[in-house]
Design a protein around this motif. Structure first.
Motif, short mmCIF file in Angstrom:
data_model
loop_
_atom_site.label_atom_id
_atom_site.label_comp_id
_atom_site.label_asym_id
_atom_site.label_seq_id
_atom_site.Cartn_x
_atom_site.Cartn_y
_atom_site.Cartn_z
N THR A 142 25.15 47.22 -27.23
CA THR A 142 24.09 48.22 -27.08
C THR A 142 24.20 49.29 -28.15
O THR A 142 23.19 49.69 -28.75
CB THR A 142 24.15 48.86 -25.69
N TYR A 145 23.11 47.87 -31.38
CA TYR A 145 21.65 47.76 -31.39
C TYR A 145 21.03 49.11 -31.74
O TYR A 145 20.12 49.20 -32.57
CB TYR A 145 21.17 47.25 -30.03
N LEU A 185 19.30 53.85 -23.53
CA LEU A 185 18.68 52.55 -23.75
C LEU A 185 18.91 51.63 -22.57
O LEU A 185 18.02 50.88 -22.15
CB LEU A 185 19.24 51.93 -25.04
N GLU A 186 20.11 51.69 -22.02
CA GLU A 186 20.44 50.82 -20.87
C GLU A 186 19.65 51.21 -19.63
O GLU A 186 19.43 50.39 -18.73
CB GLU A 186 21.94 50.87 -20.60
N ILE A 194 17.95 43.97 -24.30
CA ILE A 194 18.83 44.55 -25.32
C ILE A 194 19.45 43.45 -26.17
O ILE A 194 19.49 43.54 -27.40
CB ILE A 194 19.91 45.42 -24.67
#
Length: 764
Positions: A142, A145, A185-186, A194
């Motif tokens: 993550t 990313y 983001l999670e 993701i």
């Protein structure tokens, strides 16, 4: 701030390592509630302090689609070229091999499905390892990313200097921001989203971004069809794409691949037999090199380049040129063009054969449009965009205006002198004023002095004279025809189909020059270098002195086939972005340019060019006996270095050019040998002619060869006044000497080029 700025945190010392370990451990302690558990659990009261701390850090992260390849398609959907800044093709997770997903997680982030974006277990392990002198990363997939998204956005905005790389220019503040964004983001995306995003954005080296491009480049396969050894090798590349490159460093690549396989085995992603078979597999690649750009188009590089210039010159694709470049090369566009692959293949074969081996680098080009729509069907020339042994390399597009070609940057060509292919527009004004094409004029008139009273209702004055006696005042020598026996009375029709300069000027002397100007403007004829109108009050333009592009001439002649309606040339049928949303393209745009009866009259006369005039040797035939309705005009300039045939059927208009296409265009087209044949002087019907007729014989029937409508009888049989005696003079020296009709009509060769054509007639 970066730790390197504070001597207490100098990690080169033992004390620095300890302090760094304790400092970051303290931060981790504060944030542990938000980091130890998956994102779904980061909502309890125990995490509130951590969340407040993170709220003081920047939280912006726009997850836009990463830079994607743009594809240029022909009208049938076949690929012409790919354009990109980063070679990437996005694919969904279900279009990726399970091996590659498991391999990436195993080697990059084994706790991917357990953490909430930041793995504190991994951080603590990395800190301890680093404190002991062994540097170890702790970024989750993550976080990687996030880092890739930020860097991709910066690259897309032209801010490459701001890109942050792990371990190179990333400080503690940057790392904390990355951690917060990973947690955010999670909360917003699922693990699968993701992982899919990461595998589509990450760099694999060798101009390959994302798993699909990497699969194609290294193994000539798709991400879905990757084998276990292939997937493990690509997963290993992410850590250091250059160091583990299987092409330049195969031993390093195998060590890394086998480490990935060991991790997969340890984490129960694969079984022992699979592992044993995979590690025993040699590191072998099957490379498919990325071919970025129009230059690598196998079928139509110059047409592709023309399409590219249309987009980069279009403000709808960005406020400035740089913005448009980003849109086109990073936007994942699908550009469907008007190009017909079958017609293009025939056109390319013809132009390549026209000059054969061509050591002297003579240029040949051909372009076709559809009357009624303006769609460009083919665009070819006998040069190579890239260096190739024994080939004529040239980046200039012979067929288009300077502004629409590579020449816009480098100097360019902007077309060629069209010669006698300009004569039909004087003939059109003759008919437009209600005069009969069978009116007989005096073709012996060769002197048009400076004080000759031309009719001209335009504000621009008449420029030019043809009179040897007034050369000192800026006049040109007496008007010339190609052969002596054409200085005699002829009908206007005969003068056109035999391409007699003196008859063209005798016609112009009895019509309004401004009327000719209006017709030329209405059919889109303009200067290819400057994009300005061609002034028909400059007398030499009556016979083609100003450079115009073949595309311009093809579109102008298509007006005759379309009953007087001019349609602007278009190359782009549709454009969609990466999501499938439509973007501005080109639509058919037509206007009334010439009266229908005038267009029919000109078409009638141009059929006679091929039936019994200057083009009688190049009448296209499907077989030796079968022909179809077709009209055309030959053209040659006064140095014989620009030769043409421009013509049309009911469904296709084509401009064929042969001549000097080197920058400057200074060579004479005389006393040269082409394809083993000597030419005293090249004329339009000799090389450009067979190039035209062979192409039209093969391609035109597919686009329609219906009979042309007949012109009204008054244009054919009107009164024919006796010619006036000629003591007057005639206009400026032909930038296009006339081409008298060859004496022995014969079908063109059915082979590409000018094979078997008869010797040219004498020219002055």
């Amino acid at each position: 701030m970066a730790t390197g700025k504070n001597p207490l945190f100098d990690t080169a010392t033992t004390l620095g390592k300890i302090l760094l370990f304790l400092g970051v451990s303290a931060i981790c302690g504060v944030l542990v509630a938000g980091l130890l558990v998956p994102a779904a659990a980061v909502t309890g009261s125990s995490a509130s302090g951590s969340i407040k701390f993170f709220d003081t850090l920047p939280a912006e992260l726009q997850v836009d689609p990463p830079s994607q390849s743009t594809t240029v398609l022909a009208s049938d959907g076949s690929v012409i070229a790919s354009l990109y800044a980063e070679n990437r093709t996005k694919v969904s997770l279900d279009q990726m091999s399970p091996y590659v997903k498991d391999a990436v997680i195993a080697i990059e982030d084994s706790r991917f499905y357990e953490h909430g974006g930041v793995d504190t277990t991994g951080i603590m392990r990395a800190l301890v390892s680093t404190a002991r002198g062994n540097k170890q990363g702790a970024s989750t997939i993550t976080q990687q990313y996030v880092n890739n998204v930020i860097n991709s956005s910066l690259e897309a905005e032209g801010k490459s200097d701001q890109v942050l790389l792990n371990g190179v220019n990333k400080g503690v503040g940057d790392k904390l921001r990355e951690m917060k964004l990973a947690i955010a983001l999670e909360k917003k995306f699922t693990k699968e989203e993701i992982l899919e995003g990461y595998l589509n954005i990450v760099f694999f080296n060798r101009d390959a971004y994302g798993i699909e491009a990497a699969s194609k480049f290294f193994f000539s396969t798709t991400a879905k069809d990757l084998t276990l050894p292939q997937a493990a090798l690509l997963a290993g590349l992410v850590n250091s794409p250059s160091f583990y490159d299987p092409i330049t460093n195969p031993e390093n690549a195998k060590i890394r691949r086998d480490l990935v396989l060991q991790s997969m085995l340890t984490q129960n992603k694969i079984k022992q037999p699979e592992y044993d078979a995979a590690v025993a597999t040699p590191v072998e690649t099957k490379v498919t090199p990325a071919r970025q750009g129009c230059a690598y188009s196998a079928s139509a590089p110059y047409f592709c380049d023309y399409v590219l210039h249309l987009l980069l010159n279009n403000p709808a694709y960005g406020a400035d040129y740089d913005a448009r470049v980003r849109k086109v090369f990073r936007g994942g566009l699908t550009i469907k063009t008007t190009l017909d692959p079958n017609a293009q293949a025939v056109a390319q074969a013809q132009v390549e054969a026209s000059a054969g081996a061509n050591p002297d680098k003579w240029g040949a080009s051909l372009v076709s449009v559809q009357p009624g729509s303006g769609k460009i069907v083919s665009m070819a020339q006998n040069t190579q965009f890239l260096e190739a042994e024994g080939k004529f390399k040239n980046e200039f597009n012979f067929n288009v205006d300077k502004k629409d070609a590579k020449g816009n940057d480098l100097g360019g060509l902007g077309g060629f002198q069209p010669g006698s292919t300009m004569k039909p527009f004087t003939f059109a004004e003759w008919l437009n004023e209600g005069k009969s094409m069978n009116t007989v004029l005096n073709g012996a008139v060769r002197k048009y002095p400076l004080n000759f009273r031309w009719k001209n209702t335009c504000p621009s004055p008449v420029d030019g004279a043809y009179n040897t006696a007034e050369e000192g005042l800026g006049a040109a020598p007496d008007l010339q025809n190609a052969e002596e026996n054409w200085y005699r009375p002829l009908s206007v029709l005969e003068g056109l189909y035999n391409s007699i300069n003196t008859i063209t000027f005798a016609s112009a002397a009895q019509v309004d020059l401004c009327g000719i100007q209006k017709i030329v403007d209405a059919v889109g004829i303009h200067a290819g270098q400057t994009n300005e109108p061609v002034p028909m009050t400059r007398l030499s333009n009556l016979i083609g002195a100003t450079q115009t592009s073949p595309l311009t001439m093809a579109s102008a002649f298509a007006t005759f086939a379309n009953d007087g309606k001019y349609c602007e040339a278009i190359a782009i049928e549709s454009v969609t972005d990466a999501t499938g949303a439509p973007l501005p393209a080109q639509a058919t745009s037509c206007r009334d340019a010439i009266k229908p009866e005038v267009a029919r009259g000109v078409t009638y006369a141009l059929q006679e060019v091929l039936n019994r005039g200057s083009g009688s040797l190049i009448q296209p035939r499907i077989s030796t006996r079968t022909s179809f309705p077709i009209a055309a005009k030959t053209g040659t300039n006064d140095t014989n270095n620009s030769t043409w045939v421009v013509g049309f059927t009911s469904g296709l208009a084509t401009a064929s050019f042969f001549g000097d296409a080197l920058e400057g265009q200074t060579r004479y087209g005389r006393n040269l040998t082409l394809n083993g044949k000597f030419y005293k002087a090249i004329d339009g019907y000799m090389i450009a002619g067979p190039q035209f007729s062979n192409y039209m014989a093969q391609v035109a029937p597919a686009f329609g060869t219906n009979p042309f409508p007949a012109p009204p009888s008054n244009l054919l049989t009107g009164p024919a006044p006796a010619p006036k005696p000629s003591t007057q003079a005639t206009p400026a020296p032909s930038s296009a000497p006339s081409e008298p009709a060859p004496s022995e009509p014969a079908p063109p060769s059915d082979q590409p080029g000018n094979g078997g054509q008869p010797a040219p007639p004498n020219k002055p």
